[in-house]
Design a protein around this motif. Sequence first.
Motif, mmCIF file in Angstrom:
data_model
loop_
_atom_site.group_PDB
_atom_site.id
_atom_site.type_symbol
_atom_site.label_atom_id
_atom_site.label_comp_id
_atom_site.label_asym_id
_atom_site.label_seq_id
_atom_site.Cartn_x
_atom_site.Cartn_y
_atom_site.Cartn_z
ATOM 1 N N LEU A 57 1.795 -4.424 1.396
ATOM 2 C CA LEU A 57 1.107 -3.612 0.509
ATOM 3 C C LEU A 57 1.755 -2.254 0.587
ATOM 4 N N SER A 58 2.078 -1.994 -0.646
ATOM 5 C CA SER A 58 2.863 -0.701 -0.760
ATOM 6 C C SER A 58 1.930 0.413 -1.506
ATOM 7 N N TYR A 59 1.627 1.510 -1.008
ATOM 8 C CA TYR A 59 0.739 2.699 -1.548
ATOM 9 C C TYR A 59 1.078 4.013 -1.143
ATOM 10 N N ASP A 60 0.353 4.978 -1.759
ATOM 11 C CA ASP A 60 0.361 6.462 -1.470
ATOM 12 C C ASP A 60 -1.119 6.995 -1.126
ATOM 13 N N VAL A 61 -1.221 7.492 -0.075
ATOM 14 C CA VAL A 61 -2.635 7.935 0.339
ATOM 15 C C VAL A 61 -2.541 9.483 0.192
ATOM 16 N N LYS A 62 -3.867 9.962 -0.239
ATOM 17 C CA LYS A 62 -3.943 11.384 -0.228
ATOM 18 C C LYS A 62 -4.013 12.053 1.251
ATOM 19 N N GLN A 63 -4.429 11.496 2.090
ATOM 20 C CA GLN A 63 -4.370 11.910 3.498
ATOM 21 C C GLN A 63 -3.104 12.279 3.947
ATOM 22 N N THR A 64 -2.055 11.649 3.575
ATOM 23 C CA THR A 64 -0.747 12.013 4.033
ATOM 24 C C THR A 64 0.379 12.670 2.818
ATOM 25 N N ALA A 65 -0.363 12.762 1.963
ATOM 26 C CA ALA A 65 0.376 13.685 0.892
ATOM 27 C C ALA A 65 1.128 14.871 1.266
ATOM 28 N N PRO A 66 2.359 14.905 0.824
ATOM 29 C CA PRO A 66 3.219 16.339 1.361
ATOM 30 C C PRO A 66 2.633 17.551 0.502
ATOM 31 N N LEU A 84 -7.983 -14.380 1.286
ATOM 32 C CA LEU A 84 -7.231 -15.345 0.680
ATOM 33 C C LEU A 84 -6.593 -16.098 1.460
ATOM 34 N N GLY A 85 -6.341 -15.851 2.736
ATOM 35 C CA GLY A 85 -5.552 -16.708 3.762
ATOM 36 C C GLY A 85 -4.157 -15.910 4.065
ATOM 37 N N HIS A 86 -3.849 -14.729 3.427
ATOM 38 C CA HIS A 86 -2.525 -14.447 3.546
ATOM 39 C C HIS A 86 -2.251 -13.387 4.626
ATOM 40 N N GLU A 87 -1.379 -13.312 5.258
ATOM 41 C CA GLU A 87 -1.025 -12.194 6.325
ATOM 42 C C GLU A 87 -0.791 -10.782 5.430
ATOM 43 N N VAL A 88 -1.389 -9.744 5.856
ATOM 44 C CA VAL A 88 -1.211 -8.450 5.167
ATOM 45 C C VAL A 88 -0.513 -7.449 5.893
ATOM 46 N N ILE A 89 0.656 -6.862 5.470
ATOM 47 C CA ILE A 89 1.625 -5.860 6.088
ATOM 48 C C ILE A 89 1.398 -4.421 5.338
ATOM 49 N N ARG A 90 0.829 -3.459 5.962
ATOM 50 C CA ARG A 90 0.812 -2.379 5.211
ATOM 51 C C ARG A 90 2.143 -1.452 5.459
ATOM 52 N N LEU A 91 2.724 -1.357 4.051
ATOM 53 C CA LEU A 91 4.019 -1.030 4.079
ATOM 54 C C LEU A 91 3.967 1.014 3.947
ATOM 55 N N GLY A 92 2.935 1.234 3.236
ATOM 56 C CA GLY A 92 2.742 2.608 3.022
ATOM 57 C C GLY A 92 3.626 2.953 1.691
ATOM 58 N N GLY A 93 4.186 4.047 1.646
ATOM 59 C CA GLY A 93 5.012 4.717 0.705
ATOM 60 C C GLY A 93 5.978 5.581 1.276
ATOM 61 N N GLY A 94 6.993 6.049 0.273
ATOM 62 C CA GLY A 94 7.812 6.861 0.762
ATOM 63 C C GLY A 94 8.985 6.336 1.867
ATOM 64 N N VAL A 95 9.273 7.112 3.017
ATOM 65 C CA VAL A 95 10.219 6.790 3.960
ATOM 66 C C VAL A 95 9.689 5.615 4.827
ATOM 67 N N SER A 96 8.265 6.002 4.880
ATOM 68 C CA SER A 96 7.735 4.924 5.882
ATOM 69 C C SER A 96 7.617 3.325 5.153
ATOM 70 N N PHE A 97 7.365 3.485 3.708
ATOM 71 C CA PHE A 97 7.752 2.207 2.993
ATOM 72 C C PHE A 97 9.098 1.616 3.255
ATOM 73 N N LEU A 98 10.092 2.421 3.246
ATOM 74 C CA LEU A 98 11.601 2.007 3.398
ATOM 75 C C LEU A 98 11.889 1.372 4.790
ATOM 76 N N ARG A 99 11.319 2.087 5.718
ATOM 77 C CA ARG A 99 11.428 1.319 7.077
ATOM 78 C C ARG A 99 10.686 0.040 7.273
ATOM 79 N N ASN A 100 9.580 0.239 6.803
ATOM 80 C CA ASN A 100 8.614 -0.968 7.099
ATOM 81 C C ASN A 100 9.067 -2.326 6.076
ATOM 82 N N VAL A 101 9.565 -2.219 5.168
ATOM 83 C CA VAL A 101 9.805 -3.083 4.168
ATOM 84 C C VAL A 101 11.113 -3.771 4.746
#
Length: 333
Positions: free
Chosen positions: A5-14, A43-60
């Motif tokens: 799950l890739s996303y950007d959230v307001k709480q961590t916006a620069p 739906l039976g899937h495993e969900v991994i929170r990837l986030g956005g930006g640099v965190s997304f790069l590391r996590n993916v």
Amino acid sequence: MKIGLSYDVKQTAPQAAGLPDDAFEEYDSVETIDALAAAIGSLGHEVIRLGGGVSFLRNVLACRPDLVFNIAEGLGNYRSRESQVPAVLEMLDIPYSGSDPLTLALCLEKPLAKQLVAAAGVAVPRGIVVGDVAELDSPEWKEFPFPVFVKPAHEGSSKGIRNASRIDNPQRLRELLSAHLTLYRQPMLVEEYIAGDEVTVGLIGNNPPRITGIMRVLPQKPAQDFVYSLEVKRNWREEVRYEVPARLGDSILQRIEAACLAAWSVLGIRDLARMDFRVACDGTPYFLEVNPLPGLNPQSGDYVIMEQAIGHPYDKLIADILTAAIRRCGLES
């Protein structure tokens, strides 16, 4: 499947000085991410929170999911920022939901998107892109009809679209452009104001997509020149009522559907989108813009409100989007 799950959230916006108060309007809330994760997990899937930006790069790179459910808006003021995450995923050969980098960039760049949609035979408001107030002194402005509507050239989520964006005279246009060119740090699109009904349309699927709903946005209080502005959207429960399905007559609804499918095809959209129109007094639907990353807040997103109004719960909407992506990517088991 392992779904990222890739996303950007307001709480961590620069944060930075001088940004407009709607700088991160496109970004999601933690509540939206929680709701999405729960719906996909149900739906039976495993969900991994990837986030956005640099965190997304590391996590993916660390987890390499089978597919990414992408709602990331991207970082910076770049007109192609929504393409950042899909471009990385394509480089890594990881499938993802939604449109590809080219389409996301096209749709965010409103003037270019409208040129392509107009070439496909869909009516669009007449408009001019302005990068400097001095351009208002050129001859082409002498015959441009007022009132006009002013918006940033490459923004989403109604950023820069305010109650004051409808302009009646050249002096006020000059004042607003001067302020907004500085505030939003990008060209502004000035286009003819289309009087009529505000309509938004939801689409899901591929080859062809399915129109899930056509919704008319009506002011709670009578207004001759209603603007579905950011102020209105932030206070939507008190300001507007949503009519689903839109009671506009079969012939107008058919014209809206045809315009949606033409725009979808020429822009190369995939899996999901929400399109906005103004329906003029003569019944012509004028294409305003398309959001291939529509908001999925379980309470306030127009796309979600449409689905719920026709009896589709939030979990079904997310399941339909994910299924469209899985089928398109050939990942069905």
